[in-house]
Design a protein around this motif. Sequence first.
Motif, PDB file in Angstrom:
ATOM      1  N   HIS A   1       0.837  -1.197   0.000  1.00 27.77           N
ATOM      2  CA  HIS A   1       0.000   0.000   0.000  1.00 27.77           C
ATOM      3  C   HIS A   1       0.873   1.249   0.000  1.00 27.77           C
ATOM      4  N   GLY A   2       0.685   2.081  -1.027  1.00 26.16           N
ATOM      5  CA  GLY A   2       1.413   3.343  -1.110  1.00 26.16           C
ATOM      6  C   GLY A   2       0.450   4.507  -1.204  1.00 26.16           C
ATOM      7  N   GLU A   3       0.787   5.477  -2.044  1.00 27.93           N
ATOM      8  CA  GLU A   3      -0.051   6.674  -2.184  1.00 27.93           C
ATOM      9  C   GLU A   3      -0.199   7.009  -3.664  1.00 27.93           C
ATOM     10  N   ALA A   4      -1.445   7.020  -4.139  1.00 26.76           N
ATOM     11  CA  ALA A   4      -1.698   7.386  -5.535  1.00 26.76           C
ATOM     12  C   ALA A   4      -1.390   8.866  -5.745  1.00 26.76           C
ATOM     13  N   ASN A   5      -0.834   9.147  -6.911  1.00 23.93           N
ATOM     14  CA  ASN A   5      -0.527  10.543  -7.233  1.00 23.93           C
ATOM     15  C   ASN A   5      -0.290  10.654  -8.730  1.00 23.93           C
ATOM     16  N   HIS A   6      -0.094  11.876  -9.184  1.00 22.78           N
ATOM     17  CA  HIS A   6       0.082  12.154 -10.605  1.00 22.78           C
ATOM     18  C   HIS A   6       1.499  11.804 -11.038  1.00 22.78           C
ATOM     19  N   ALA A   7       1.612  10.983 -12.090  1.00 17.67           N
ATOM     20  CA  ALA A   7       2.930  10.558 -12.559  1.00 17.67           C
ATOM     21  C   ALA A   7       3.720  11.696 -13.195  1.00 17.67           C
ATOM     22  N   GLY A   8       3.006  12.744 -13.658  1.00 16.17           N
ATOM     23  CA  GLY A   8       3.706  13.822 -14.359  1.00 16.17           C
ATOM     24  C   GLY A   8       4.037  15.028 -13.523  1.00 16.17           C
ATOM     25  N   THR A   9       3.532  15.082 -12.274  1.00 15.11           N
ATOM     26  CA  THR A   9       3.751  16.282 -11.461  1.00 15.11           C
ATOM     27  C   THR A   9       4.383  16.002 -10.101  1.00 15.11           C
ATOM     28  N   THR A  10       4.441  14.759  -9.692  1.00 17.96           N
ATOM     29  CA  THR A  10       4.949  14.422  -8.356  1.00 17.96           C
ATOM     30  C   THR A  10       6.451  14.154  -8.412  1.00 17.96           C
TER      31      THR A  10
ATOM     32  N   THR B   1       8.383 -17.677  -7.318  1.00 16.38           N
ATOM     33  CA  THR B   1       7.917 -16.986  -8.515  1.00 16.38           C
ATOM     34  C   THR B   1       6.790 -16.025  -8.178  1.00 16.38           C
ATOM     35  N   PHE B   2       6.931 -14.776  -8.610  1.00 17.65           N
ATOM     36  CA  PHE B   2       5.810 -13.846  -8.621  1.00 17.65           C
ATOM     37  C   PHE B   2       5.261 -13.863 -10.041  1.00 17.65           C
ATOM     38  N   GLY B   3       4.139 -14.571 -10.236  1.00 18.23           N
ATOM     39  CA  GLY B   3       3.610 -14.744 -11.578  1.00 18.23           C
ATOM     40  C   GLY B   3       2.308 -14.015 -11.824  1.00 18.23           C
ATOM     41  N   LYS B   4       1.758 -13.379 -10.795  1.00 18.07           N
ATOM     42  CA  LYS B   4       0.496 -12.663 -10.938  1.00 18.07           C
ATOM     43  C   LYS B   4       0.576 -11.363 -10.155  1.00 18.07           C
ATOM     44  N   VAL B   5       0.074 -10.290 -10.754  1.00 20.13           N
ATOM     45  CA  VAL B   5       0.123  -8.986 -10.096  1.00 20.13           C
ATOM     46  C   VAL B   5      -1.114  -8.185 -10.485  1.00 20.13           C
ATOM     47  N   SER B   6      -1.629  -7.406  -9.545  1.00 25.59           N
ATOM     48  CA  SER B   6      -2.705  -6.460  -9.853  1.00 25.59           C
ATOM     49  C   SER B   6      -2.306  -5.098  -9.298  1.00 25.59           C
ATOM     50  N   VAL B   7      -2.730  -4.062  -9.991  1.00 23.01           N
ATOM     51  CA  VAL B   7      -2.320  -2.691  -9.655  1.00 23.01           C
ATOM     52  C   VAL B   7      -3.552  -1.798  -9.581  1.00 23.01           C
ATOM     53  N   GLU B   8      -3.584  -0.924  -8.596  1.00 17.70           N
ATOM     54  CA  GLU B   8      -4.638   0.084  -8.481  1.00 17.70           C
ATOM     55  C   GLU B   8      -3.993   1.455  -8.376  1.00 17.70           C
ATOM     56  N   PRO B   9      -4.486   2.475  -9.090  1.00 19.49           N
ATOM     57  CA  PRO B   9      -5.645   2.431  -9.984  1.00 19.49           C
ATOM     58  C   PRO B   9      -5.341   1.911 -11.393  1.00 19.49           C
ATOM     59  N   ASN B  10      -4.133   1.490 -11.646  1.00 15.60           N
ATOM     60  CA  ASN B  10      -3.781   0.863 -12.921  1.00 15.60           C
ATOM     61  C   ASN B  10      -3.877   1.834 -14.092  1.00 15.60           C
TER      62      ASN B  10
ATOM     63  N   VAL C   1      -1.782   4.573 -16.676  1.00 15.50           N
ATOM     64  CA  VAL C   1      -0.442   4.817 -17.216  1.00 15.50           C
ATOM     65  C   VAL C   1       0.186   6.052 -16.590  1.00 15.50           C
ATOM     66  N   ASN C   2      -0.629   7.059 -16.321  1.00 13.24           N
ATOM     67  CA  ASN C   2      -0.085   8.321 -15.787  1.00 13.24           C
ATOM     68  C   ASN C   2      -0.371   8.474 -14.300  1.00 13.24           C
TER      69      ASN C   2
END
Length: 402
Positions: A212-221, A252-261, A263-264
Amino acid sequence: MWRDLAPLGRDPGSGGYRRYAWTAADTDCRAWFRVQAEARGLVHELDRNGNQWAWLGDPLAGDAVVTGSHLDSVPDGGAFDGPLGVVSSFAALDELRRRGARFTRPVALTNFGDEEGARFGLACVGSRLTAGRLTAEQAHELRDGDGVPLPRAMEAAGHDPSALGPDPERLARIGAFVELHVEQGRALDLSGDPVGIASAIWPHGRWRFDFHGEANHAGTTRLADRRDPMLTYAETVLAARREAELAGALATFGKVSVEPNGVNAIPSLVRGWLDSRAADQSVLDTVVAGIESAARAHADRAGIELRVVRESFTPVVEFEHALRDELGKILGQRPGARSVVPVLGTGAGHDAGILSGSIPTAMLFVRNPTGVSHSPAEFAAEDDCVAGVLALADVLEGLACT
């Protein structure tokens, strides 16, 4: 049989199979099994947990010899993992009838449901329920990636889930279960043998790592201001490889899910699933503990919250020595056969392993020259498949016939 089964559930793009439990592809495979059973005059039966049975002789007589495997697949799986054992069971019965064998014990061929766990995340659901290794309450809590509960999926496929649960009466009527399976490795290819006998299944399990981290803007943070769980997950994947190499194990880590998934978007949550296996329990414990320790160290430095949940676990399975030795004796006495049939361990789980705590079980492996499994590249040559059928027929004859 192989030609009829091959198109079912096959993805035209990948060439692999997507035969997930209680889907249309699974229904097609189940229909194929029933057709094969009834064409041979066998009594077809669907048990309370959705496993299929095809009986020769009285199912209630007891001391039955059972063989078979499963027809479901992992995502984009190969053609042989599971289906080879089911097809071979029908072919072995055909061979015994051709020989004019006289059966003195009931025989059943089976297709266990949801062995791979591709849809609901838990392997061997059908056999676990039957053996009491999974309770009805736990089964009702299983959900697929779309949130569909297992009972609802079963109902949608036409099966009543109200009777899910242990089936000790059925197991009490089984004297031996022998599962034929394509080898998931190259031990037989290296030894030059078409068929081998299983000795044991390595202890193995699945663990879910929630970062668990913190969602934020990929282009401004700014990089310095980020709490990016993807970085901690990546470090954990690398740590898993290091720990496994040091211990001579597998991770093996063969499965992953990402939120909010997005690109930016910097993720708020990365969830990864670890599959780890080792030759013995202490090594497996060391590997998983090392991976979790590394993950927590990276998480603490990055301000990431980590939760680790063990979702499933199967201890080491030693197949019953008496039955295993009997298989070796039967196969070693065949004309032209080696006096000693190769015996090998495996890191893969199987229904035979789940049932081993309740009834005598054994396994036969058929050579896989690629060593590849859970992939469209999985392969077994026709000659080796025939050798597997003949070996299984000899075993069934030795166990169930005069």
